[in-house]
Design a protein around this motif. Structure first.
Motif, short mmCIF file in Angstrom:
data_model
loop_
_atom_site.label_atom_id
_atom_site.label_comp_id
_atom_site.label_asym_id
_atom_site.label_seq_id
_atom_site.Cartn_x
_atom_site.Cartn_y
_atom_site.Cartn_z
N ASP A 25 0.82 -1.22 0.00
CA ASP A 25 0.00 0.00 0.00
C ASP A 25 0.84 1.27 0.00
O ASP A 25 0.47 2.27 -0.59
N ILE A 26 1.97 1.23 0.69
CA ILE A 26 2.80 2.45 0.82
C ILE A 26 3.95 2.47 -0.18
O ILE A 26 4.74 3.40 -0.18
N ASP A 27 4.04 1.42 -1.02
CA ASP A 27 5.15 1.30 -1.97
C ASP A 27 6.49 1.38 -1.24
O ASP A 27 7.42 2.07 -1.66
N GLY A 28 6.57 0.64 -0.11
CA GLY A 28 7.75 0.67 0.74
C GLY A 28 8.91 -0.14 0.19
O GLY A 28 8.76 -0.95 -0.73
N GLU A 29 10.06 0.10 0.79
CA GLU A 29 11.29 -0.58 0.41
C GLU A 29 11.64 -1.64 1.46
O GLU A 29 11.13 -1.61 2.57
N VAL A 30 12.56 -2.55 1.09
CA VAL A 30 12.94 -3.64 1.98
C VAL A 30 14.44 -3.89 1.90
O VAL A 30 15.02 -3.86 0.82
N ILE A 31 15.02 -4.15 3.07
CA ILE A 31 16.37 -4.73 3.16
C ILE A 31 16.23 -6.07 3.86
O ILE A 31 15.58 -6.16 4.91
N VAL A 32 16.83 -7.11 3.29
CA VAL A 32 16.87 -8.44 3.92
C VAL A 32 18.31 -8.71 4.35
O VAL A 32 19.24 -8.56 3.57
N VAL A 33 18.46 -9.11 5.62
CA VAL A 33 19.77 -9.42 6.19
C VAL A 33 19.71 -10.81 6.81
O VAL A 33 18.84 -11.09 7.65
N SER A 34 20.62 -11.70 6.39
CA SER A 34 20.69 -13.03 6.99
C SER A 34 21.21 -12.91 8.41
O SER A 34 22.12 -12.11 8.69
N GLN A 35 20.61 -13.68 9.31
CA GLN A 35 21.03 -13.60 10.71
C GLN A 35 20.81 -14.94 11.40
O GLN A 35 19.74 -15.21 11.96
N PHE A 36 21.83 -15.79 11.37
CA PHE A 36 21.73 -17.12 11.97
C PHE A 36 21.48 -17.06 13.47
O PHE A 36 20.94 -17.99 14.06
N THR A 37 21.85 -15.97 14.13
CA THR A 37 21.69 -15.87 15.58
C THR A 37 20.23 -15.84 16.02
O THR A 37 19.94 -15.99 17.21
N LEU A 38 19.30 -15.68 15.09
CA LEU A 38 17.88 -15.75 15.45
C LEU A 38 17.50 -17.13 15.98
O LEU A 38 16.51 -17.28 16.66
N HIS A 39 18.32 -18.13 15.64
CA HIS A 39 18.04 -19.49 16.10
C HIS A 39 18.95 -19.90 17.26
O HIS A 39 19.22 -21.09 17.46
N ALA A 40 19.40 -18.94 18.04
CA ALA A 40 20.24 -19.22 19.20
C ALA A 40 19.46 -20.00 20.24
O ALA A 40 18.30 -19.69 20.53
N ASN A 41 20.10 -21.00 20.81
CA ASN A 41 19.52 -21.75 21.93
C ASN A 41 20.26 -21.30 23.18
O ASN A 41 21.48 -21.43 23.29
N THR A 42 19.51 -20.76 24.14
CA THR A 42 20.13 -20.21 25.35
C THR A 42 19.70 -20.97 26.61
O THR A 42 19.83 -20.44 27.71
N LYS A 43 19.22 -22.19 26.44
CA LYS A 43 18.71 -22.95 27.60
C LYS A 43 19.81 -23.33 28.58
O LYS A 43 19.60 -23.33 29.77
N LYS A 44 20.99 -23.68 28.06
CA LYS A 44 22.08 -24.13 28.94
C LYS A 44 23.22 -23.12 28.91
O LYS A 44 23.63 -22.66 27.84
N GLY A 45 23.72 -22.80 30.07
CA GLY A 45 24.90 -21.94 30.16
C GLY A 45 24.65 -20.53 29.68
O GLY A 45 23.51 -20.08 29.51
N ASN A 46 25.73 -19.82 29.47
CA ASN A 46 25.67 -18.42 29.07
C ASN A 46 26.16 -18.15 27.66
O ASN A 46 26.09 -17.01 27.20
N ARG A 47 26.67 -19.18 26.99
CA ARG A 47 27.09 -19.00 25.61
C ARG A 47 26.04 -19.66 24.71
O ARG A 47 25.82 -20.87 24.79
N PRO A 48 25.37 -18.90 23.86
CA PRO A 48 24.33 -19.48 23.01
C PRO A 48 24.88 -20.54 22.07
O PRO A 48 26.02 -20.46 21.61
N SER A 49 24.03 -21.52 21.78
CA SER A 49 24.35 -22.54 20.79
C SER A 49 23.60 -22.20 19.51
O SER A 49 22.43 -21.83 19.55
N TYR A 50 24.27 -22.36 18.39
CA TYR A 50 23.66 -22.06 17.09
C TYR A 50 23.50 -23.32 16.25
O TYR A 50 23.41 -23.27 15.04
N ILE A 51 23.44 -24.46 16.92
CA ILE A 51 23.37 -25.76 16.24
C ILE A 51 22.13 -25.89 15.35
O ILE A 51 22.15 -26.59 14.35
N GLN A 52 21.05 -25.18 15.71
CA GLN A 52 19.81 -25.27 14.92
C GLN A 52 19.91 -24.49 13.61
O GLN A 52 19.19 -24.79 12.65
#
Length: 150
Positions: free
Chosen positions: A68-95
């Protein structure tokens, strides 16, 4: 597939002090990919992105879409969105999907989003150390996971 959508007045991506992407009013989309993601996830998310009514209308109510607004988009890959923080203080990115799976899905996501929007979109660079600048408008920030669509 998980995305973070940020409504922006402007956004840019800088790599090694070089601006590689820049937009005005629209959306910054951060994209996280897992091994199980498919074109079905891409199609569903791209449809959501272009039709999500999160831009203000003439009464300042979030009632307009990116189309509707004829807006623009930037897409940025970000594997850290799948961080697992259940154990410890260093996130796991295995997923998070490895590049051999993630890159083709990222490229398909960008192409599908361009086709859905009907115009070119800006991107960061997959796997690069990026500096993402934005002026969040609202702020409006929405998280969508394609695995939670039902």
């Amino acid at each position: 597939m998980k995305i973070v959508i940020q409504r922006v007045k402007e956004s840019s991506v800088v790599i090694n002090n070089n601006a590689v992407a820049s937009i005005g009013k629209g959306l910054l989309v951060l994209l996280g990919i897992v091994n199980e993601d498919t074109q079905e996830d891409i199609d569903w998310l791209c449809n959501k992105i272009v039709n999500l009514r999160i831009f203000p209308d003439e009464n300042d109510i979030m009632n307009k879409s990116l189309l509707d607004i004829d807006g623009e988009v930037i897409v940025v890959s970000q594997f850290t969105l799948h961080a697992n923080t259940k154990k410890g203080n260093r996130p796991s990115y295995i997923q998070a999907a490895k590049p051999d799976i993630a890159i083709p899905l990222y490229q398909n996501f960008v192409k599908t989003l361009q086709d859905s929007l009907g115009k070119a979109i800006q991107t960061g660079e997959f796997g690069a150390d990026m500096k993402v600048h934005l002026v969040n408008d609202g702020p409006v920030t929405i998280i969508i996971d394609s695995k939670n669509r039902e």
